[in-house]
Design a protein around this motif. Structure first.
Motif, mmCIF file in Angstrom:
data_model
loop_
_atom_site.group_PDB
_atom_site.id
_atom_site.type_symbol
_atom_site.label_atom_id
_atom_site.label_comp_id
_atom_site.label_asym_id
_atom_site.label_seq_id
_atom_site.Cartn_x
_atom_site.Cartn_y
_atom_site.Cartn_z
ATOM 1 N N PRO A 1 0.825 -1.209 0.000
ATOM 2 C CA PRO A 1 0.000 0.000 0.000
ATOM 3 C C PRO A 1 0.864 1.266 0.000
ATOM 4 C CG PRO A 1 0.216 -0.791 2.231
ATOM 5 C CD PRO A 1 0.997 -1.754 1.366
ATOM 6 N N PHE A 2 0.276 2.354 -0.454
ATOM 7 C CA PHE A 2 0.891 3.667 -0.247
ATOM 8 C C PHE A 2 0.523 4.135 1.160
ATOM 9 C CE2 PHE A 2 1.167 3.950 -4.896
ATOM 10 C CZ PHE A 2 2.405 4.550 -5.038
ATOM 11 N N VAL A 3 1.509 4.612 1.894
ATOM 12 C CA VAL A 3 1.299 5.064 3.267
ATOM 13 C C VAL A 3 1.828 6.486 3.414
ATOM 14 C CG1 VAL A 3 1.717 4.604 5.709
ATOM 15 C CG2 VAL A 3 1.543 2.689 4.097
ATOM 16 N N LEU A 4 1.007 7.364 3.950
ATOM 17 C CA LEU A 4 1.384 8.754 4.206
ATOM 18 C C LEU A 4 1.518 8.982 5.710
ATOM 19 C CD1 LEU A 4 -1.071 10.611 1.789
ATOM 20 C CD2 LEU A 4 1.392 10.308 1.465
ATOM 21 N N PRO A 5 2.246 10.030 6.105
ATOM 22 C CA PRO A 5 2.310 10.374 7.538
ATOM 23 C C PRO A 5 0.916 10.659 8.092
ATOM 24 C CG PRO A 5 3.968 11.591 6.291
ATOM 25 C CD PRO A 5 3.083 10.932 5.284
ATOM 26 N N ARG A 6 0.741 10.360 9.357
ATOM 27 C CA ARG A 6 -0.559 10.540 10.018
ATOM 28 C C ARG A 6 -0.455 11.695 11.006
ATOM 29 N NH1 ARG A 6 -3.903 8.107 14.247
ATOM 30 N NH2 ARG A 6 -5.970 7.664 13.415
ATOM 31 N N PRO A 7 -0.933 12.874 10.637
ATOM 32 C CA PRO A 7 -0.743 14.063 11.478
ATOM 33 C C PRO A 7 -1.724 14.122 12.642
ATOM 34 C CG PRO A 7 -1.983 14.653 9.528
ATOM 35 C CD PRO A 7 -1.645 13.195 9.373
ATOM 36 N N ASP A 8 -1.631 13.153 13.522
ATOM 37 C CA ASP A 8 -2.562 13.073 14.643
ATOM 38 C C ASP A 8 -2.021 13.859 15.837
ATOM 39 O OD1 ASP A 8 -4.805 12.303 16.020
ATOM 40 O OD2 ASP A 8 -3.994 10.358 16.624
ATOM 41 N N PHE A 9 -2.920 14.318 16.678
ATOM 42 C CA PHE A 9 -2.519 14.968 17.927
ATOM 43 C C PHE A 9 -3.696 14.974 18.880
ATOM 44 C CE2 PHE A 9 -4.035 18.298 15.074
ATOM 45 C CZ PHE A 9 -4.929 18.992 15.857
ATOM 46 N N GLU A 10 -3.411 15.159 20.131
ATOM 47 C CA GLU A 10 -4.441 15.206 21.159
ATOM 48 C C GLU A 10 -4.919 16.641 21.339
ATOM 49 O OE1 GLU A 10 -5.040 13.895 25.874
ATOM 50 O OE2 GLU A 10 -3.148 13.505 24.822
ATOM 51 N N ALA B 1 10.485 -4.045 -1.210
ATOM 52 C CA ALA B 1 9.297 -4.885 -1.073
ATOM 53 C C ALA B 1 8.071 -4.072 -0.684
ATOM 54 C CB ALA B 1 9.547 -5.972 -0.039
ATOM 55 N N LEU B 2 8.284 -2.922 -0.043
ATOM 56 C CA LEU B 2 7.183 -2.070 0.407
ATOM 57 C C LEU B 2 6.843 -0.958 -0.579
ATOM 58 C CD1 LEU B 2 8.179 -1.783 4.179
ATOM 59 C CD2 LEU B 2 6.202 -2.996 3.241
ATOM 60 N N THR B 3 7.499 -0.967 -1.735
ATOM 61 C CA THR B 3 7.252 0.054 -2.744
ATOM 62 C C THR B 3 6.133 -0.380 -3.678
ATOM 63 O OG1 THR B 3 9.561 0.782 -2.709
ATOM 64 C CG2 THR B 3 8.261 1.368 -4.645
ATOM 65 N N PRO B 4 5.032 0.348 -3.726
ATOM 66 C CA PRO B 4 3.919 -0.028 -4.610
ATOM 67 C C PRO B 4 4.304 0.107 -6.079
ATOM 68 C CG PRO B 4 3.204 1.496 -2.885
ATOM 69 C CD PRO B 4 4.697 1.501 -2.875
ATOM 70 N N HIS B 5 3.672 -0.705 -6.910
ATOM 71 C CA HIS B 5 3.929 -0.675 -8.351
ATOM 72 C C HIS B 5 2.664 -0.325 -9.113
ATOM 73 C CE1 HIS B 5 7.972 -2.193 -7.750
ATOM 74 N NE2 HIS B 5 7.473 -3.128 -6.946
ATOM 75 N N TYR B 6 1.947 0.642 -8.601
ATOM 76 C CA TYR B 6 0.767 1.198 -9.256
ATOM 77 C C TYR B 6 0.718 2.670 -8.884
ATOM 78 C CZ TYR B 6 -1.054 0.367 -4.549
ATOM 79 O OH TYR B 6 -1.225 0.347 -3.191
ATOM 80 N N GLU B 7 -0.201 3.405 -9.452
ATOM 81 C CA GLU B 7 -0.269 4.836 -9.179
ATOM 82 C C GLU B 7 -0.926 5.103 -7.832
ATOM 83 O OE1 GLU B 7 1.001 7.753 -9.021
ATOM 84 O OE2 GLU B 7 0.974 7.916 -11.225
ATOM 85 N N ILE B 8 -0.407 6.079 -7.115
ATOM 86 C CA ILE B 8 -0.970 6.411 -5.816
ATOM 87 C C ILE B 8 -2.420 6.874 -5.961
ATOM 88 C CG2 ILE B 8 -0.143 8.816 -5.868
ATOM 89 C CD1 ILE B 8 0.372 8.467 -2.794
ATOM 90 N N GLY B 9 -3.261 6.421 -5.049
ATOM 91 C CA GLY B 9 -4.680 6.749 -5.079
ATOM 92 C C GLY B 9 -5.527 5.696 -5.756
ATOM 93 N N CYS B 10 -4.902 4.807 -6.536
ATOM 94 C CA CYS B 10 -5.654 3.745 -7.200
ATOM 95 C C CYS B 10 -6.314 2.849 -6.158
ATOM 96 C CB CYS B 10 -4.710 2.933 -8.088
ATOM 97 S SG CYS B 10 -5.513 1.613 -9.018
#
Length: 474
Positions: free
Chosen positions: A198-207, A271-280
Motif C-alpha cells: 500500500p501507499f502510506v502517508l504520515p498521520r498528522p494526529d494529535f491530542e 518490497a514495500l514500494t507499490p507498483h501502481y499509481e498512488i490513489g488507485c
C-alpha cells in the motif's frame, strides 16, 4: 401481527441513526430502525481490534447537525466514535429494534412488507442503511479447515489475547496498518502476508488540549469554522485522483519520502514500494506501520497466503511459516452487498440480480424497479478523499425530499438511471481508480466499472442531491 409504519430504516450505523434523527427532529414519529446486532454503531461496533481509529478528522467525521465539541484527538479512536453514535442514538431510542435481522423485504404494489427475526413490518418507505463495511470478506484458502490455531476476521476481535503467540496477518489495508504495530508489542512474532504494497502517508494526529476543547464548547462558530476548513482542505485531494500533475506528483513524493525516512533496509524498502499509481487503492495514514515492519517482531511476507496445512502456512512465493493464529484483515464484501439478495421489488425483481452486472442507482440512492426504496452509502456514494458523513447527510436530505413529495409511489425511470450511470462512467474513465494499474474494492471485478466511489468532488455530490428532482421519477 404486522407493525404498520411510514418508514423502515435498516441498519443502525451512521446512516441509519442519522436518518432516524432527521426524521424525529422534524416531528416524524412513524418509523423504526432495525438493527440485527444487539447494539448500535455499525462498523465502529464491529471493529474493535487494537489500534482501530478513523483516518478522517474527528470534527468532520460526525454529523453537522449533532456536533461534538470534546473530541479527544484529531483522528478519533474507534471506541470514541462508537460512544458518539450511542449518544446520538438516544434521540431515537424508542424507534430502535435491536437484535432484529431483516429476512426479506418485498414490494406489494403500494407498500413494502419487511419480514424480520423480530416480526413483520409494513411501510411506505424503505431505507437501506446497512453500509458497505458490514459483511467480512474471507478469501477462500485451501486447507483453512485444517488450521490448528485460531482463525478470524479483524472485525471479529472480541477481546482476544494474542500475547506470546505466533500471528499471521493476511492483508495490508487500513485495518492491518493499524493492527500490526499494536500486535508487534505483544505477540511472539508476526508474519504479514502482503499481496500488494500500500501507499502510506504520515498521520498528522494529535491530542486536543483542555483549552482546545473548552474553546470549541464556548465558541461553536470556531468549531464550525474548523469543520469547514477541514472539508475544503480535503477536497483538494481529489485533484490527485484525476491525475492533475502537480497534485499527483506531490502526493506520490510524500509517500515515497515517508517510506525512505522510516525504512532504512533497501531490500525491505523495495518490497514495500507499490507498483501502481498512488490513489488507485486506498491511501493509508500511519507513523508506526513501517517501523513495526522494520522491527524484530515482524516478518514481511511479500506474497499472498496460498495454503494451510495444520499449523504450517505457505505463501504464494513458496515460503512457509508455523503459526498459532491467523487474522484476516481482508476487508469486506462491497461491490455485491449480500443484503441485496433479500430485497424484492416490482414484479418480484431481486436487487442482487438487478445488480449482477454492477451496482447502479439514480442519484446514487434509488433503483429502477424498486419503488420507494432508498439506499444510503450504496452505489457511487463513497469517497476516496473526503468524509463519508458528508455524503450520508446529502443522501438523507434527498430521501427527506422524496418523503415530502405528494406522490405516494416513487420509482425512478430507467432512462434517468441510465443517464446518471453513463455520466458517472464518463467522469470515472480518466480517474486513477480505473487507470492506476491496481485491483481495488472500489471497482466491480466483472464489469470493471467504478461502482463504489463518487468520481467527483464531495461538494458536487452535495449540490447534486440538494433537492429532490421529481422529474426523474415515474
Amino acid at each position: 401481527m404486522t407493525l404498520v409504519v411510514d418508514t423502515v430504516i435498516v441498519g443502525a450505523g451512521f446512516a441509519g441513526i442519522g436518518m432516524g434523527m432527521r426524521l424525529a427532529r422534524r416531528g416524524d414519529e412513524s418509523f423504526v430502525v432495525l438493527e440485527r446486532a444487539a447494539d448500535v454503531g455499525g462498523t465502529w461496533r464491529d471493529n474493535t481490534y487494537p489500534g482501530v481509529a478513523c483516518d478522517i478528522p474527528s470534527h468532520l467525521y460526525s454529523f453537522s447537525f449533532a456536533p461534538k465539541h470534546d473530541w479527544s484527538r484529531f483522528f478519533a479512536p474507534g471506541a470514541e466514535i462508537l460512544d458518539y453514535l450511542r449518544h446520538c442514538a438516544l434521540e431515537i431510542a424508542e424507534h430502535l429494534r435491536l437484535g432484529t435481522e431483516v429476512l426479506d423485504a418485498r414490494w406489494t404494489g403500494e407498500r413494502w412488507h419487511v419480514s424480520t427475526t423480530g416480526g413483520d413490518f409494513s411501510c411506505v418507505t424503505l431505507v437501506m442503511a446497512v453500509g458497505r463495511l458490514s459483511e467480512p470478506r474471507m478469501p477462500p484458502t485451501p486447507g483453512i479447515d485444517t488450521f490448528t490455531g485460531e482463525v478470524f476476521h479483524s472485525s471479529d476481535w472480541r477481546d482476544r489475547d494474542l500475547a506470546g503467540k505466533r500471528v499471521g496477518v493476511v492483508g495490508t489495508g487500513a485495518s492491518a496498518v493499524q493492527l500490526v504495530p499494536r500486535l508487534a508489542a505483544e505477540a511472539r512474532g508476526i508474519v504479514v502476508f502482503q499481496r500488494t504494497a500500500p501507499f502510506v502517508l504520515p498521520r498528522p494526529d494529535f491530542e486536543y488540549s483542555a483549552d482546545d476543547i473548552r474553546g470549541f464548547a464556548d465558541d461553536p462558530a470556531s468549531r464550525e469554522s474548523l469543520r469547514t476548513d477541514l472539508f475544503w482542505g480535503m477536497e483538494t485531494g481529489f485533484a490527485a485522483r484525476v491525475g492533475v500533475p502537480g497534485h499527483l506528483d506531490a502526493l506520490r513524493r510524500s509517500a515515497r519520502d515517508h517510506l525512505e525516512a522510516q525504512v532504512a533496509d533497501p531490500g525491505l524498502r523495495a518490497a514495500l514500494t507499490p507498483h501502481y499509481e498512488i490513489g488507485c487503492k486506498r491511501v493509508l495514514l500511519s507513523d508506526d506501520y513501517y517501523p513495526a515492519l522494520a522491527g524484530p517482531a515482524v516478518t514481511l511476507e511479500p506474497s499472498a497466503l496460498a495454503s494451510i496445512d495444520g499449523a504450517r502456512v505457505t505463501a504464494q512465493g513458496g515460503a512457509t511459516h508455523d503459526l498459532d493464529v491467523l487474522v484476516f484483515a481482508t476487508g469486506f464484501l462491497t461491490t455485491h452487498p449480500p443484503f441485496a439478495a433479500r430485497v424484492f421489488g416490482r414484479d418480484g425483481a431481486n436487487l442482487a440480480d438487478t445488480w449482477r452486472d454492477g451496482m447502479v442507482a439514480y442519484a446514487s440512492t434509488t433503483v429502477h424497479g424498486f419503488p420507494n426504496l432508498f439506499v444510503i452509502d450504496g452505489p457511487n456514494a463513497s469517497l476516496g478523499h473526503n468524509s463519508a458523513i458528508v455524503m450520508i447527510e446529502a443522501q438523507i436530505g434527498y430521501v427527506l425530499g422524496a418523503i415530502d413529495d405528494d406522490a405516494r409511489v416513487l420509482e425512478v425511470s430507467l432512462a434517468a438511471q441510465r443517464r446518471y450511470t453513463a455520466d458517472l462512467d464518463s467522469r470515472a474513465a480518466d480517474t486513477v481508480w480505473l487507470g492506476g494499474g491496481c485491483e481495488s474494492w472500489y471497482v466491480d471485478a466483472t464489469t470493471r466499472r467504478l461502482t463504489l466511489l463518487w468520481p467527483d468532488l464531495a461538494y458536487a455530490f452535495r449540490d447534486r442531491l440538494a433537492e429532490f428532482d421529481r422529474d426523474a421519477y415515474l
